[in-house]
Design an enzyme around this catalytic site. Structure first.
Site, PDB file in Angstrom:
ATOM      1  N   MET A  45      95.690  -5.177  29.638  1.00 20.90           N
ATOM      2  CA  MET A  45      95.486  -5.657  30.997  1.00 20.90           C
ATOM      3  C   MET A  45      95.749  -7.157  31.098  1.00 20.90           C
ATOM      4  SD  MET A  45      94.998  -4.798  33.997  1.00 20.90           S
ATOM      5  CE  MET A  45      94.074  -3.335  34.435  1.00 20.90           C
ATOM      6  N   GLU A  92      73.180  -4.376  17.799  1.00 21.71           N
ATOM      7  CA  GLU A  92      72.261  -4.193  18.916  1.00 21.71           C
ATOM      8  C   GLU A  92      72.977  -4.068  20.262  1.00 21.71           C
ATOM      9  OE1 GLU A  92      71.920  -6.393  16.511  1.00 21.71           O
ATOM     10  OE2 GLU A  92      69.928  -6.185  15.618  1.00 21.71           O
ATOM     11  N   LYS A 110      54.939 -10.389  17.065  1.00 19.14           N
ATOM     12  CA  LYS A 110      54.622  -9.523  15.925  1.00 19.14           C
ATOM     13  C   LYS A 110      53.116  -9.340  15.767  1.00 19.14           C
ATOM     14  CE  LYS A 110      55.852  -8.917  11.088  1.00 19.14           C
ATOM     15  NZ  LYS A 110      56.699  -9.388   9.994  1.00 19.14           N
ATOM     16  N   PHE A 163      61.450 -19.143  12.283  1.00 20.06           N
ATOM     17  CA  PHE A 163      62.574 -18.329  11.824  1.00 20.06           C
ATOM     18  C   PHE A 163      62.797 -17.169  12.818  1.00 20.06           C
ATOM     19  CE2 PHE A 163      64.145 -14.638   9.318  1.00 20.06           C
ATOM     20  CZ  PHE A 163      65.409 -15.148   9.085  1.00 20.06           C
ATOM     21  N   GLN A 164      64.024 -17.025  13.291  1.00 17.47           N
ATOM     22  CA  GLN A 164      64.428 -15.985  14.241  1.00 17.47           C
ATOM     23  C   GLN A 164      63.653 -16.037  15.548  1.00 17.47           C
ATOM     24  OE1 GLN A 164      64.689 -12.190  12.064  1.00 17.47           O
ATOM     25  NE2 GLN A 164      66.794 -12.737  11.564  1.00 17.47           N
TER      26      GLN A 164
END
Ligand SMILES: Cc1ncc(C[n+]2csc(CCOP(=O)(O)OP(=O)(O)O)c2C)c(N)n1
Ligand SMILES: [Mg+2]
Length: 564
Positions: A473, A52, A164, A114-115
């Site tokens: 760097m 993502e 949802k 959950f999540q």
């Protein structure tokens, strides 16, 4: 006529109605109703990324290259948190991105479901605005408003979190054309800004009286598309132009008035010019610490005029004599009409006299040779997307950017891993010109999984890797400031040519400058993605350099002797 649709369909319809045609995303449980509806809206092309973070960077790249809002989509929990770096990157660089995240159902929220994660809370400091949509009837308006907010004024990211069950809920949908109310004038930290009229009058007086003026321009000029106005002001007043990292390509390299990049890795003559200027006209830049060095010794002789759309930037890091709140294009246009014609030949000569013509200190396959070959192979008609590190600085300074907005990089946040996914977004915004993603061996390994996205989605991004075997760097800082203790900066790489082959991507390895033309031409010629690894000198450094927090007057121009 309002239609009755599920929340998920309203989301798709509102995106289509607002003119969105590409989304970067990754599905999961809490966003499944949206993904279920998506195939019914073929106007929305979905690019399935491999992480993502890449969706957010790709949306950002798309936004920077197109001037439109980039949209990314993720599920709740880990999907949403994976977006955070991309949103912070877009926030720091004022890029209009809308992120849509699934959330657990309303009845489950606050129960450590959950999540479940509070993504609105997590992203609050890196978004311009965020929504938790609690009823499907709000979705149409929220999406239209979010897209408008992302691009209005100083652009930035906006997050929309949709539970949802809201995606499954039915509601009425009617297309909205969203217009934001005009912004009220705002006072800045410290002082009240003058009215635009007074600001233009005072700036004109200061510019007309200047003997050693400089224009310092940043991303605001690109966001406003103020190229012609900037050029007109520079030419009418004979004022040399400095472009910050994010201002690169706002003013053509090669124009006699163009000086280059200021700050930590700016050229010596650019920084010296700043230290000697009597008036600095700063347009659409933040005067951040990589540009100013120690602010106490920054531009000691200059009165600073700061023009910015965001009044909270004015006077934030450096003391300004005059602040003007406004869009770069509008303010510059007014100034061009008002200022007197000047030549400033002696001042320009003086700056040119400070320029150093340094012999290349690099071995055969130098950054110069790579960038010259790229320029020759493309005729400069390409967009360069860079990652973060030494290669980023070399490319900022050495590639001749002649066309506006052809240099895209993560400036403010300095997010390694940006280039590869952002270049996918740039390709979708500019399908008819080559896009080169140029990374270090460290940054490439952060998001190289996106090669699979390029193959699956048919995105012909050209991938260049500057392989020095180090997190270069950081190694350079260790060499200069930490007694050469290369702690955790040597970095192993896989065989990139074989790796690319595993993805079905043609690849070249270049060890000598003589091999450059064939490899670059070969990569440009293949219709899909291609990869070129440039095996460069391991301990090459970026010169000059200003010590962090140091004065622009004290450049480091050579590596300290071993043992120093
Ligand atoms: C996500 C992230 N982690 C760490 C850093 C710190 N950092 C800045 S430059 C750099 C080294 C980059 O190495 P590489 O990608 O190989 O580029 P090079 O400097 O060698 O050109 C690191 C680790 C960063 N900017 N971003
Ligand atoms: Mg490296």
């Amino acid at each position: 006529m309002p239609e009755r649709l599920t929340g998920a369909r309203i989301m798709c319809r509102a995106l289509v109605d607002a003119g969105v045609d590409v989304l970067f995303g990754y599905p999961g449980g809490a966003i499944m109703p949206f993904y279920h509806a998506l195939p019914e809206y073929p106007g929305l092309r979905h690019i399935l990324v491999r992480h993502e973070q890449a969706a957010a960077h790709a949306a950002d790249g798309y936004a920077r290259a197109s001037g439109r809002v980039g949209v990314c989509v993720a599920t709740s929990g880990p999907g949403a948190t994976n977006l955070v770096t991309g949103l912070a990157t877009a926030s720091m660089d004022s890029s209009p991105v809308v992120a849509i995240t699934g959330q657990v159902a309303r009845t489950m929220m606050g129960k450590d479901a959950f999540q479940e994660t509070d993504i609105v809370g997590i992203t609050l400091p890196v978004t311009k605005h965020s929504y938790l949509v609690e009823d499907a009837s709000e979705l149409g308006e929220v999406i239209a408003e979010a897209l408008a907010i992302a691009i209005d004024g100083r652009p930035g990211p906006v997050l929309i979190d949709v539970p949802k069950d809201v995606q499954n809920q039915e509601a009425e949908y009617e297309m909205r054309r969203f217009r934001l109310p005009g912004r009220p004038a705002v006072a800045t930290a410290g002082a009240q800004l003058p009215s635009l009229e007074d600001g233009i009058r005072e700036a004109t007086r200061m510019i007309d009286a200047a003997e050693r003026p400089l224009l310092m321009v940043g991303h605001g000029v690109i966001l406003a598309g103020a190229y012609a106005e900037l050029r007109a002001l520079a030419e009418k007043t004979g004022t040399p132009v400095i472009t910050t990292l994010l201002g690169i390509s706002a003013f053509a390299d090669g124009h006699p008035l163009h000086l280059g990049m200021p700050g930590m890795h700016g050229e010596v003559h650019v920084n010296r010019a700043i230290q000697q200027a009597d008036v600095i006209i700063g347009v659409g830049l933040r005067f951040d610490d990589r540009v100013t060095g120690n602010t106490a010794s920054f531009a000691p002789r200059a009165k600073i005029i700061h023009i910015d759309l965001d009044p909270t930037e004015i006077g934030r890091t450096v003391k300004v004599a005059l602040g003007i709140e406004g869009d770069a294009r509008k303010v510059l246009r007014r100034l061009v009409a008002a200022v007197a014609v000047r030549e400033h030949g002696a001042w320009q000569e003086e700056i040119r006299g400070l320029e150093r013509h340094r012999e290349s200190v690099y071995q055969d396959l130098s950054p110069e040779s790579i960038l010259t070959a790229l320029q020759e192979a493309t005729g400069g008609v390409c967009t360069i997307v860079t990652d973060v590190g030494q290669h980023q600085m070399w490319i900022a300074k050495l590639f001749p950017y002649r066309r506006p907005n052809t240099h895209i990089t993560s400036g403010g946040l300095g997010s390694m891993g940006f280039a590869v996914p952002a270049a996918m977004g740039v390709h979708l915004a500019r399908p008819n010109e080559p896009v080169w993603s140029l990374s270090g061996d460290g940054g490439f390994q952060m998001n190289m999984a996106e090669m699979a996205t390029m193959v699956q989605e048919g995105l012909p991004v050209k991938l260049g890797i500057f392989n020095n075997g180090y997190l270069g760097m950081v190694r350079q800082w260790q060499q200069f400031f930490h007694g050469r203790r290369y702690s955790c900066t040597p970095i192993w790489s896989p065989d990139y040519v074989k790796l690319a082959e595993a993805y079905g991507i043609p690849a070249w390895r270049v060890r000598h400058s003589s091999e450059l033309p064939d490899a670059i031409a070969g990569a440009n010629a293949v219709p899909g993605p291609a990869l070129v690894e440039f095996v460069i000198e391991q301990e090459a450094n970026v010169f000059p350099m200003i010590r962090p927090g140091g004065s622009l007057s004290e450049p480091i121009e050579a590596a300290p002797a071993a043992g120093d």
